[in-house]
Motif scaffolding. Structure first.
Motif, mmCIF file in Angstrom:
data_model
loop_
_atom_site.group_PDB
_atom_site.id
_atom_site.type_symbol
_atom_site.label_atom_id
_atom_site.label_comp_id
_atom_site.label_asym_id
_atom_site.label_seq_id
_atom_site.Cartn_x
_atom_site.Cartn_y
_atom_site.Cartn_z
ATOM 1 N N TYR A 188 131.500 84.041 8.497
ATOM 2 C CA TYR A 188 130.568 82.947 8.202
ATOM 3 C C TYR A 188 129.826 83.235 6.903
ATOM 4 C CZ TYR A 188 131.184 81.417 13.043
ATOM 5 O OH TYR A 188 131.699 80.983 14.222
ATOM 6 N N ASP A 190 130.879 85.333 4.521
ATOM 7 C CA ASP A 190 131.863 85.266 3.437
ATOM 8 C C ASP A 190 132.082 83.813 3.023
ATOM 9 O OD1 ASP A 190 132.159 87.961 3.536
ATOM 10 O OD2 ASP A 190 134.079 87.945 4.596
ATOM 11 N N ALA A 191 132.214 82.941 4.026
ATOM 12 C CA ALA A 191 132.474 81.523 3.744
ATOM 13 C C ALA A 191 131.319 80.931 2.940
ATOM 14 C CB ALA A 191 132.671 80.750 5.047
ATOM 15 N N ALA A 192 130.102 81.244 3.336
ATOM 16 C CA ALA A 192 128.939 80.718 2.615
ATOM 17 C C ALA A 192 128.946 81.206 1.173
ATOM 18 C CB ALA A 192 127.652 81.143 3.316
ATOM 19 N N ALA A 193 129.267 82.494 0.979
ATOM 20 C CA ALA A 193 129.275 83.055 -0.375
ATOM 21 C C ALA A 193 130.328 82.369 -1.241
ATOM 22 C CB ALA A 193 129.529 84.556 -0.315
ATOM 23 N N THR A 194 131.527 82.173 -0.688
ATOM 24 C CA THR A 194 132.580 81.560 -1.505
ATOM 25 C C THR A 194 132.274 80.092 -1.803
ATOM 26 O OG1 THR A 194 133.893 80.972 0.421
ATOM 27 C CG2 THR A 194 134.383 83.077 -0.607
ATOM 28 N N LEU A 195 131.339 79.508 -1.056
ATOM 29 C CA LEU A 195 130.937 78.128 -1.352
ATOM 30 C C LEU A 195 129.798 78.104 -2.366
ATOM 31 C CD1 LEU A 195 131.215 76.712 2.244
ATOM 32 C CD2 LEU A 195 132.562 75.985 0.284
ATOM 33 N N GLY A 196 129.513 79.247 -2.955
ATOM 34 C CA GLY A 196 128.515 79.303 -4.020
ATOM 35 C C GLY A 196 127.095 79.513 -3.532
ATOM 36 N N THR A 197 126.947 80.015 -2.296
ATOM 37 C CA THR A 197 125.606 80.198 -1.743
ATOM 38 C C THR A 197 125.094 81.601 -2.069
ATOM 39 O OG1 THR A 197 126.534 78.943 0.084
ATOM 40 C CG2 THR A 197 124.277 79.695 0.329
ATOM 41 N N SER A 198 123.896 81.682 -2.625
ATOM 42 C CA SER A 198 123.321 82.986 -2.962
ATOM 43 C C SER A 198 123.022 83.753 -1.682
ATOM 44 C CB SER A 198 122.039 82.791 -3.762
ATOM 45 O OG SER A 198 121.062 82.210 -2.924
#
Lengths: 291, 371
Positions: A188, A190-198
């Protein structure tokens, strides 16, 4: 053999009571709890309504109608709130660190969380009193580092009470939080990070909401324990800060005023029930949203 | 131009220069080297599969490209940006995770709009883009549902929509079909390929399933022990594998070990337990080699010796598979397994135990150094 077969064929034998295996498993503890918990509790509740001439609400009237006792209830609740909040503030990052720690370091951290649970509350609390004394290590430290010019009184202050209770209840928050955090799928994040989330936003938008059930479970345990705490406040502050459990104990042990004591006990029980229902309601709400 | 509007225009011009370029990439975990000196160039809009057995390093490579892990050596560039040390949230690389990793506390629309919230964007614009992405994966009517009630195929669509709505420079897919049953998997493969081709988005796709790689890819990189053994179009991988590993991993084959007798005009003659086999190539006499042929290249009966290899073998088993029938043979020593695929059995049928002649073109014979 044939005899058994014949009796088995009789309809009378077939109509035996079918016991739910789950009920059978729960039965011993159920019996034990009703004997040593539910029954005395019922007696206590009955006592709280007992007057010289039959049923009465006098006990409750004496508590809720009296500004002093209302103050005690209020003080107990705000104390529990403060303790819970501070425990959460320390416990959440600690639980996170525990989840992320590896190998020997994690073992040491686990020991730090678990070992205090094995030490009796009385020992811990006396330890704290020694530390908080005028010539105790805390004052010594503050004086020698030049942070203070004269020793400060910590013993029997609200601050020492809050510090002591946080110290005692911290493991009860860390453990449920840790188990929720450990179960959280790292993908979860990792997914947030790859969506550009700091990282900060990932924490706020993913990690925090997904660990909320642990926050609710842990803080309701700590809140319930704090509201009912007797030993720690009794030793750390005594009668300078009256809590509901101290009033109750005093009523039973000193005044022999069973009506007052049992009424206070029932009020505490009601508060505990509200906490239990509120927390399970909140958790279920979260889960419903998750589903 | 947004990637989603590009969808409606169907054709996207392909830039000639490599879009993703990986050089000398190395990664080890303790004493275990997962990737060694790996190089890969992917063009704009290309669909590339990383195919290999578990433990070959394909998922590690994907995580390195996404920035979820940092390499020990080498560089990764996308476009003209060197991303080797860039944290994942600044890379603009979309990922569809193996189990989709949809946020369970959010609705379908909130999941798809998750990445858009990181950009300064009016709520109306965000809403429009989410609706557009959901339409692309045909999930419009599920917008307000919770993701946990969706089926596997629906979750996958949402995962794809969530990844492409932010218009990533590159899309990475980590075995996205492995959780789906066979029928749904085949439908989703075709559908996803269609969507991604239309968007013209550069995609890298990790799989251990060779059929999936053959269906989906423009080019396949077959990986083994942390390196790419063969990088080429599916047809090239299948008919002209660069190594014995690639031959064995992709498709089926009959393999016969042998010793080179002589090389004459680009043609090698090999002594095998089943007789002399000729294959295109050039080896020193005495070299240990393996000759191989695909099952559908072999046919029953003898052929002219100038053009065909012919052997005799005993039929052991007939396996009916619907569209084709597999015939299993063994040679005289009983240990060489020969597999032949035929569309249908010859008139009169075949009986196990019969000794038959098998032939295949010399040009269809593959030759590898013995392991």
């Amino acid at each position: 053999m044939t005899a058994i077969d014949l009796t088995a064929a009789k309809p009378v034998v077939r109509r035996r009571v079918e016991l739910d295996p789950r009920l059978v498993m729960a039965l011993p503890s159920l019996a034990f709890m009703s004997l040593v918990f539910a029954f005395p509790l019922a007696l206590l509740m009955a006592k709280s309504f007992q007057g010289p001439d039959g049923l009465t609400l006098a006990g409750y009237n004496r508590i809720l109608g009296d500004a002093y006792y209302r103050g005690v209830i209020w003080d107990s609740l705000t104390l529990a709130c403060r303790v819970t909040l501070i425990t959460l503030l320390f416990g959440y990052p600690a639980a996170y660190a525990l989840t992320r720690a590896k190998g020997g370091f994690q073992l040491i951290m686990f020991a730090l969380v678990f070992l205090p649970l094995t030490v009796s509350i009385i020992v811990k609390t006396f330890g704290l009193t020694i530390m908080f004394r005028r010539e105790g290590i805390l004052n010594w430290l503050l004086l020698n580092t030049g942070l203070l010019d004269a020793p400060v009184r910590f013993v029997f202050t609200e601050m020492s009470l809050v510090i002591g209770m946080v110290n005692v209840f911290l493991p009860f928050l860390i453990l449920p939080l840790y188990s929720v955090m450990r179960m959280l799928d790292a993908r979860y994040l990792d997914a947030a990070a790859t969506l550009g989330t700091s990282p900060l936003n990932t924490f706020r938008r993913v990690f925090l909401p997904l660990t909320m059930p642990g926050v609710i479970a842990g803080s309701s345990i700590v809140f319930a324990l704090s509201v009912a705490a007797y030993v720690t406040p009794g030793l750390l502050i005594g009668e300078r800060y009256m809590t509901m459990s101290m009033v109750m104990a005093k009523a039973f042990l000193n005044f022999r005023d069973y009506q007052l004591g049992s009424a206070m006990a029932c009020i505490m029980l009601a508060i505990a029930l509200v906490i239990v229902f509120l927390s399970s309601f909140l958790t279920r709400n979260l889960e419903a949203r998750g589903r | 131009m947004s990637a989603l509007t590009a969808a409606t225009e169907a054709s996207v011009p392909k830039a000639a220069a490599a879009h993703l370029r990986i050089r000398q990439l190395g990664k080890r975990f303790g004493s275990n080297t997962v990737l060694r000196d790996l190089a890969l160039s992917v063009e704009q809009g290309e669909f590339v599969s990383l195919l290999g057995p578990s433990g070959c390093g394909k998922t590690t490579l994907l995580r390195l490209i996404a920035g979820l892990m940092l390499p020990d050596t080498g560089t990764i560039t996308i476009g003209d940006r060197d991303l080797t040390r860039t944290p994942p949230h600044k890379r603009n690389v979309g990922v569809v995770f193996q189990n989709y990793a949809l946020f369970p506390h959010l609705t379908v629309a909130e999941n798809v709009g998750f990445g858009l919230r990181n950009r300064k964007m009016a709520a109306a614009e965000r809403k429009r883009r989410v609706a557009e992405a959901l339409e692309l994966v045909r999930m419009q009517e599920f917008a307000e549902r919770s993701v946990t009630v969706l089926s596997g195929g629906q979750q996958q669509r949402i995962a794809v929509a969530r990844a492409i709505v932010v218009e990533p420079a590159i899309l990475l897919l980590d075995e996205p079909f492995s959780a789906l049953d066979r029928k749904l998997r085949e439908t989703m493969q075709i559908e996803l390929r269609h969507i991604l081709r239309n968007l013209g988005i550069t995609s890298i796709f990790v799989t251990h399933d060779q059929d999936e790689a053959l269906v989906m890819s423009d080019r396949i990189a077959v990986m083994n022990q942390g390196q790419i053994e063969h990088f080429g179009p599916p047809g090239d991988i299948y008919t002209n594998p660069k190594s014995l590993f690639v031959l064995e991993f992709v498709g089926q084959s009959t393999r016969l070990p042998g010793k080179v007798l002589q090389t004459i005009t680009g043609r090698v003659e090999v002594e095998t337990p089943l007789g002399h086999i000729r294959a295109p190539g050039s080896y020193l006499p005495g070299s240990r080699v393996v000759v191989a042929a695909r099952p559908e290249a072999i046919t029953l009966g003898e052929g002219p010796a100038g053009e065909f290899n012919t052997i005799k073998a005993t039929l052991t088993d007939i396996v009916y598979l619907g569209a084709k029938t597999q015939l299993h043979f063994h040679g005289a020593a009983q240990d060489e397994a020969i597999q032949v695929d035929v569309a249908r059995l010859p008139i009169g049928g075949l009986a196990p135990g019969a000794e038959l002649s098998l032939r295949w073109r010399i040009a269809d014979t593959m030759l590898f150094p013995a392991p």
